[in-house]
Scaffold this motif. Structure first.
Motif, PDB file in Angstrom:
ATOM      1  N   LYS A  97       8.701  42.571 -33.012  1.00 52.86           N
ATOM      2  CA  LYS A  97       7.568  43.365 -32.537  1.00 52.86           C
ATOM      3  C   LYS A  97       6.452  42.415 -32.146  1.00 52.86           C
ATOM      4  O   LYS A  97       6.022  41.584 -32.937  1.00 52.86           O
ATOM      5  N   GLN A  98       5.999  42.543 -30.915  1.00 55.14           N
ATOM      6  CA  GLN A  98       4.936  41.684 -30.404  1.00 55.14           C
ATOM      7  C   GLN A  98       3.722  42.554 -30.078  1.00 55.14           C
ATOM      8  O   GLN A  98       3.820  43.521 -29.328  1.00 55.14           O
ATOM      9  N   VAL A 108       0.135  43.135 -28.383  1.00 53.09           N
ATOM     10  CA  VAL A 108      -0.588  42.669 -27.211  1.00 53.09           C
ATOM     11  C   VAL A 108      -1.930  43.380 -27.170  1.00 53.09           C
ATOM     12  O   VAL A 108      -2.008  44.588 -27.397  1.00 53.09           O
ATOM     13  N   LYS A 132      15.127  42.967 -34.565  1.00 54.39           N
ATOM     14  CA  LYS A 132      13.911  43.449 -33.898  1.00 54.39           C
ATOM     15  C   LYS A 132      12.794  42.424 -33.976  1.00 54.39           C
ATOM     16  O   LYS A 132      12.609  41.760 -34.981  1.00 54.39           O
ATOM     17  N   TYR A 134      -1.418  47.381 -28.202  1.00 56.29           N
ATOM     18  CA  TYR A 134      -0.126  48.048 -28.170  1.00 56.29           C
ATOM     19  C   TYR A 134       0.937  47.037 -28.544  1.00 56.29           C
ATOM     20  O   TYR A 134       0.697  45.836 -28.561  1.00 56.29           O
ATOM     21  N   SER A 135       2.092  47.528 -28.882  1.00 57.66           N
ATOM     22  CA  SER A 135       3.163  46.618 -29.288  1.00 57.66           C
ATOM     23  C   SER A 135       4.375  46.815 -28.393  1.00 57.66           C
ATOM     24  O   SER A 135       4.611  47.905 -27.873  1.00 57.66           O
ATOM     25  N   THR A 136       5.099  45.748 -28.240  1.00 65.15           N
ATOM     26  CA  THR A 136       6.352  45.760 -27.510  1.00 65.15           C
ATOM     27  C   THR A 136       7.442  45.327 -28.483  1.00 65.15           C
ATOM     28  O   THR A 136       7.277  44.359 -29.214  1.00 65.15           O
ATOM     29  N   ILE A 137       8.536  46.061 -28.490  1.00 68.85           N
ATOM     30  CA  ILE A 137       9.646  45.719 -29.369  1.00 68.85           C
ATOM     31  C   ILE A 137      10.778  45.143 -28.525  1.00 68.85           C
ATOM     32  O   ILE A 137      11.179  45.742 -27.529  1.00 68.85           O
ATOM     33  N   TYR A 138      11.243  43.976 -28.948  1.00 65.47           N
ATOM     34  CA  TYR A 138      12.384  43.331 -28.320  1.00 65.47           C
ATOM     35  C   TYR A 138      13.552  43.389 -29.297  1.00 65.47           C
ATOM     36  O   TYR A 138      13.356  43.295 -30.508  1.00 65.47           O
ATOM     37  N   LYS A 187      20.117  49.167 -31.092  1.00 67.02           N
ATOM     38  CA  LYS A 187      18.705  49.263 -31.483  1.00 67.02           C
ATOM     39  C   LYS A 187      18.509  49.848 -32.878  1.00 67.02           C
ATOM     40  O   LYS A 187      17.501  49.592 -33.522  1.00 67.02           O
ATOM     41  N   ASN A 206      -4.965  44.651 -24.970  1.00 66.20           N
ATOM     42  CA  ASN A 206      -5.310  44.996 -23.600  1.00 66.20           C
ATOM     43  C   ASN A 206      -6.820  44.888 -23.442  1.00 66.20           C
ATOM     44  O   ASN A 206      -7.572  45.685 -23.984  1.00 66.20           O
TER      45      ASN A 206
END
Length: 153
Positions: free
Chosen positions: A77-78, A80, A75, A93-97, A104, A82
């Motif tokens: 977690k990025q 960002v 994982k 907010y965060s985006t998980i790749y 997952k 806004n």
């Protein structure tokens, strides 16, 4: 005369999925203590052209047994920010790749190159599951993975 054929689809590594809440560096330290390895942080992270994520990589190349170990976080977690809509919580907010999106629920992968004996992998998994910091670990059939090309490095 019998023809000799090679199966190019066969994977040349074993893969173990690990569930743990530890940080990657801490897990590498624990594995070093209990598995007699010397995992160290690789100088570069794994990154891919189609993802905005980098995955830390720890490696150990055992020169005596010719087995290579790679610990990879699944994982990334990025966070960002806004600027348009700061809102009540600042608009962050965060985006998980995921390295392997179809898995997952797995936190880490332990890739093992150079040893394909089932007894070796079973013994390794037993040692991993004996650690209090690891919730569970198990072997993964790499032929079922859609994004197994992410594990080629």
């Amino acid at each position: 005369m019998q023809l000799l054929t090679f199966d190019l689809e066969e994977d040349d590594y074993s893969l173990v999925g690990i569930h743990s809440t530890e940080e990657d560096y801490r897990l590498a330290f624990l594995l070093n203590q209990h598995l007699n390895t010397k995992l160290t942080r690789y100088k570069n992270n794994l990154d891919f052209k189609n993802l905005d994520a980098e995955f830390p990589l720890f490696e150990f190349k055992d020169e005596n047994s010719y087995i290579n170990y790679y610990l990879i976080n699944n994982k990334h977690k990025q966070f960002v920010q806004n600027q348009e809509n700061p809102g009540l919580f600042g608009g962050n907010y965060s985006t998980i790749y995921y390295l392997i999106p179809e898995k997952k629920n797995i936190d880490f992968f332990l890739k093992i190159e150079g040893c394909y004996r089932e007894s070796f992998i079973k013994n390794l998994i037993d040692k991993l599951n004996a650690l209090n910091q690891i919730i569970t670990s198990y072997a993964i059939d790499t032929t079922t993975l859609k994004s197994k090309d992410h594990l080629i490095f």
